[in-house]
Write a protein that holds these residues in place. Sequence first.
Motif, PDB file in Angstrom:
ATOM      1  N   ILE A 516       0.835  -1.204   0.000  1.00  0.00           N
ATOM      2  CA  ILE A 516       0.000   0.000   0.000  1.00  0.00           C
ATOM      3  C   ILE A 516       0.864   1.246   0.000  1.00  0.00           C
ATOM      4  O   ILE A 516       0.630   2.198  -0.750  1.00  0.00           O
ATOM      5  CB  ILE A 516      -0.947  -0.008   1.230  1.00  0.00           C
ATOM      6  CG1 ILE A 516      -1.987  -1.131   1.077  1.00  0.00           C
ATOM      7  CG2 ILE A 516      -1.640   1.346   1.392  1.00  0.00           C
ATOM      8  CD1 ILE A 516      -2.869  -1.313   2.269  1.00  0.00           C
ATOM      9  N   LEU A 544      -5.946   1.416  -5.038  1.00  0.00           N
ATOM     10  CA  LEU A 544      -6.124   0.379  -4.036  1.00  0.00           C
ATOM     11  C   LEU A 544      -6.516  -0.949  -4.676  1.00  0.00           C
ATOM     12  O   LEU A 544      -6.196  -2.023  -4.151  1.00  0.00           O
ATOM     13  CB  LEU A 544      -7.188   0.819  -3.017  1.00  0.00           C
ATOM     14  CG  LEU A 544      -7.162   0.128  -1.659  1.00  0.00           C
ATOM     15  CD1 LEU A 544      -5.835   0.358  -0.973  1.00  0.00           C
ATOM     16  CD2 LEU A 544      -8.293   0.611  -0.794  1.00  0.00           C
ATOM     17  N   ASN A 545      -7.191  -0.852  -5.805  1.00  0.00           N
ATOM     18  CA  ASN A 545      -7.649  -2.058  -6.463  1.00  0.00           C
ATOM     19  C   ASN A 545      -6.509  -2.974  -6.903  1.00  0.00           C
ATOM     20  O   ASN A 545      -6.723  -4.150  -7.161  1.00  0.00           O
ATOM     21  CB  ASN A 545      -8.494  -1.699  -7.689  1.00  0.00           C
ATOM     22  CG  ASN A 545      -9.968  -1.833  -7.365  1.00  0.00           C
ATOM     23  OD1 ASN A 545     -10.346  -2.712  -6.588  1.00  0.00           O
ATOM     24  ND2 ASN A 545     -10.787  -0.970  -7.936  1.00  0.00           N
ATOM     25  N   LEU A 547      -4.386  -4.095  -5.180  1.00  0.00           N
ATOM     26  CA  LEU A 547      -4.191  -5.132  -4.156  1.00  0.00           C
ATOM     27  C   LEU A 547      -5.029  -6.361  -4.481  1.00  0.00           C
ATOM     28  O   LEU A 547      -4.816  -7.426  -3.921  1.00  0.00           O
ATOM     29  CB  LEU A 547      -4.621  -4.614  -2.775  1.00  0.00           C
ATOM     30  CG  LEU A 547      -3.790  -3.510  -2.159  1.00  0.00           C
ATOM     31  CD1 LEU A 547      -4.428  -3.049  -0.867  1.00  0.00           C
ATOM     32  CD2 LEU A 547      -2.384  -4.017  -1.895  1.00  0.00           C
ATOM     33  N   SER A 552      -9.302  -5.036  -1.505  1.00  0.00           N
ATOM     34  CA  SER A 552      -9.558  -3.597  -1.487  1.00  0.00           C
ATOM     35  C   SER A 552     -10.981  -3.318  -0.986  1.00  0.00           C
ATOM     36  O   SER A 552     -11.198  -2.387  -0.220  1.00  0.00           O
ATOM     37  CB  SER A 552      -9.346  -2.999  -2.879  1.00  0.00           C
ATOM     38  OG  SER A 552     -10.167  -3.639  -3.819  1.00  0.00           O
TER      39      SER A 552
END
Length: 968
Positions: A516, A544-545, A547, A552
């Motif tokens: 992150i 974030l997606n 991840l 997420s």
Amino acid sequence: MPINENDLELFLESTSILNSSSQNSIDKTTSNAELSNIEHSTLLIPQPPLLKTGTTLSELKTQEGNDYCNHDSINETEEGGKTDSIKQQEKNDDAFEKMHSNNNNRSCNKNNSYFNPMLQSPTRMPQRYNNYDEYMENKIFQQNKNDQKLIAEYEKQFNKTYPQIFKNTNIYINGYTNPTRLQLHKLIVLHGGKFSHYLTSKRNVTHIIATNLTSKKKIEFRKYRVVQPEWIMQSIEANKLLKWQDYALLLNDTNINNTTDIKTLVTKDSTKKPHLDCNHPDFLASFFKNSRLHHLTTWKLELQNKHMKSNPVGAHHNRIKKIIYYIDFDCFFATVSGLKHNENSSLPIAVSHGQGNSDIASCNYAARSFGIKNGMWVSRAKQLCSTLKILPYEFDSYRKISETFYELLYDKFDTVIPLSVDEGVFIDYPEDIDYKGISEKCMDIRNLLSTKTKCTVSIGVSNTLVLSTLCLKSAKPNGFKIFLPHNTEKEAVAKFVGSFQLTDLPNIGHKTADKINELYSPSSIITLADLQSNLSSLSSFNKLNKLGGKLSRKIILYLKGEDDIDNISKINTPFNYFRKKSLSVDINWGIRFQTIEQVYNFIDRVVARLASQLKSINMASSQYTIKLARCKANSPIEPPKYLGMGLCDITSKTGRFPAHTNENYIMSPEIKQSFRKLYIQAPISSLRGISITLSNLKTNNDRDIGSMLDRKTNNTLDNFPRLHPPLPHDVPLTMSNTENADQMVTVTPLLPSNDNNNNNNNNNNNRRSIEKRKSRSPAREFFNNYHKKKNQERAKHHFSTEIDENALKELPLEMQKEIQREYAVINLVNSTKRSALEAPKIIPKKKLESICCFNPPIPFQKLLNPKEITARLDTWILQNIERGPRTDDALLLVQYLRRLVKFNKKSMLLYIVDHLEEQIDYYRSYYRSASDDPQTSSNHHQMPDGILQWEKLLVLKILPLRESKNRA
DNA sequence: TGTGTGTGGTAGC
DNA sequence: AATCGCTACCACACACA
């Protein structure tokens, strides 16, 4: 070949075959050894001492060829005749060295010495001991018993008593000596001394006899009284105990020289029992016993089985609220170990095994203030805080306190979900929220646990699991935090969540946190507030997606203090959420192999463990994964952590069993095959870890067989030394019934021979076909080859496909079921094509499963557990060893084993037959070594008749069954 | 588009 | 002497049909 009572009786009563043959070989050995030993003693001792009061060496006529002091040593009937005594001596010493040394050379080149009956003598375990200590204790006991027998023998033979010169001494002999170790041993024992075969701290050795020592041993032994063998000889000659100092080998340690009294001397801890390397049969047990992580996982399972309850009273009803208490002990291991050792908890404490590169399992808050963290190595922690106190693990206490914890809280909540040994989720479903009541409940619990366990717990209370977790984080240590926001207070929730760190959120560990931070660099994300603020724009939201969608979405919910679907199902349907889906064993410590056979043996042991675990939970698996850790090419041969795995490449392979199974002999070959595929072109020594996972678990639906037999009542061992009590209800296993069964079910379909199949291909690609054939599992062989059988009418008729109803009715219920099942299998097999078997979808799955999964176990005297069975047999043998087995008992046993053959219970058969062989062999060598004295030229009366009968039962009736297992 | 395999992450002390 | 680096479960990327 049917067996009948007369048959057995006859063979037990006749004493001809075995008796004479074994006797002959013994006689021959003895005389050879005798001759060479006389020579030996005169040749090798420069000045044959004249022992007026004691024994002469020639009087001893030691028979090194016979393994007197090491009764499970190398088989003398083959070796004794052709080996001279010196070689024999070396051999004994070798075996002896192996026995107490902890080096890694245990394995011989060809095979694993632990499992080669000829070579494994040092570590052979005649009984299934619970641990190595028990085994050693028993061994030492037996050896002392042998010593007593020896004394009695000699006193009887020479009609005199020996002066107790060495009374109160306990002597250990190191390395080669002159006279030999065995000669000295006898002299010492005859003159009242105690002889120690091992140098363990428990034995309290007073003297060590040696003529020279390696420099390493000189250091190791510097605190012992190390004496030259002349001390023994001349003491005997002088008929008194001479001053050992005059014969001391090491002259440098003045402390000991001053002490004149012979009492016990504190032996060094370093000479404790040998370390168990990964080839030792007890390695797994010893490793697991000491592994904190293993304990944690097993405990979690146990506790959930025992203490979980789910009672979400109207959980979905609007008016019912949900109060989630997340309760957790503060630095559990450190606190409990600290209590156990009366440590001041305000001083820094950590729990660990070792001193250097050993993991810290848990450290208290005083230690944490220095920056010490769980999982850190001790060496690093010591750098941070030199006064850090390292305490050992106290697994028993942890478990005990955990038990109290759950027992005390069980009735206080509607739902109880154990998550770990010291941590659980407890839920109430009140109609109204009573803040005061909740905080009182927290205080009550904390007080209660504090008085009952002397440990502090922290509690986080909220209405979602995430918020409870976060509350707990802020409550620690030794506090509680209640946060019960209204639905409208979104900002307050966001603010609360924002005050935590990234890794405080569940499912975010250091890797994800790093990821992150990388996503949002250069702005660093330390707190969740940082993350929240970064999510305002769409572009950063999309970051974030990366991840992964699931994670997420989880994070976004968590940031709002809401539970994701995982958490919700964990809380609402815990029994479903925690239902068992896989079973595995991971070993990534202590793995050091030299040969592939060692690996195979290891896999066998792991799979055996998994199989028995599966059976105990009444499940079967159809898929496995084997995972290997190999040290990276450039990394040092030995990692910093002792026997650790270091930096590794990890690879895995999954495979499928032909059907659901929990049988050792089906799973093991498949898994080994995958191992071969996975482990290509690399030295076996680079293996650092093995993990085997069984998945696709299925519960055995056919419960009636298991539950019909009440396992709990089967443990009583009454009516011994009889093997089976003469009660009417045990009669069903009589001759006529078994014989009927024999006629009804001709043979369980076993593996057809491969020879025919491979003949065609042999010319083309011989190696490959062999490779292919080898790599097949027995089970797959069976499925693949079955159709050929079907095409042969003769083979087909081999199976009788109809049940003789009348005969069936006479059998006990369990057996009826077994036989019906067996017929179902045969009929199914007869009606199924190979193609169908290879493509399971075409066959109804249920039918396929019934083939090789859940073959009902065959009870022996109502026992099913192999360990219980062998335990019962052991008792039986022990109590009847001198007078031989009763005919009817022997018959019962043989019948049982024949049924195992019949129903293709190979692993069980092997297990029991091997065990019996081991047992009887053990007693035989015991009695032989005890009675094998050259002074008594006839050994006949020394060897009890019973042992011969046992031998005959074994050789003539039991061992052939093992050989018959591969016969179709 | 669905299915299976291999890899990798997390949790507890 | 050291040291006991487990294990269940999920999710994803990728390969293959």
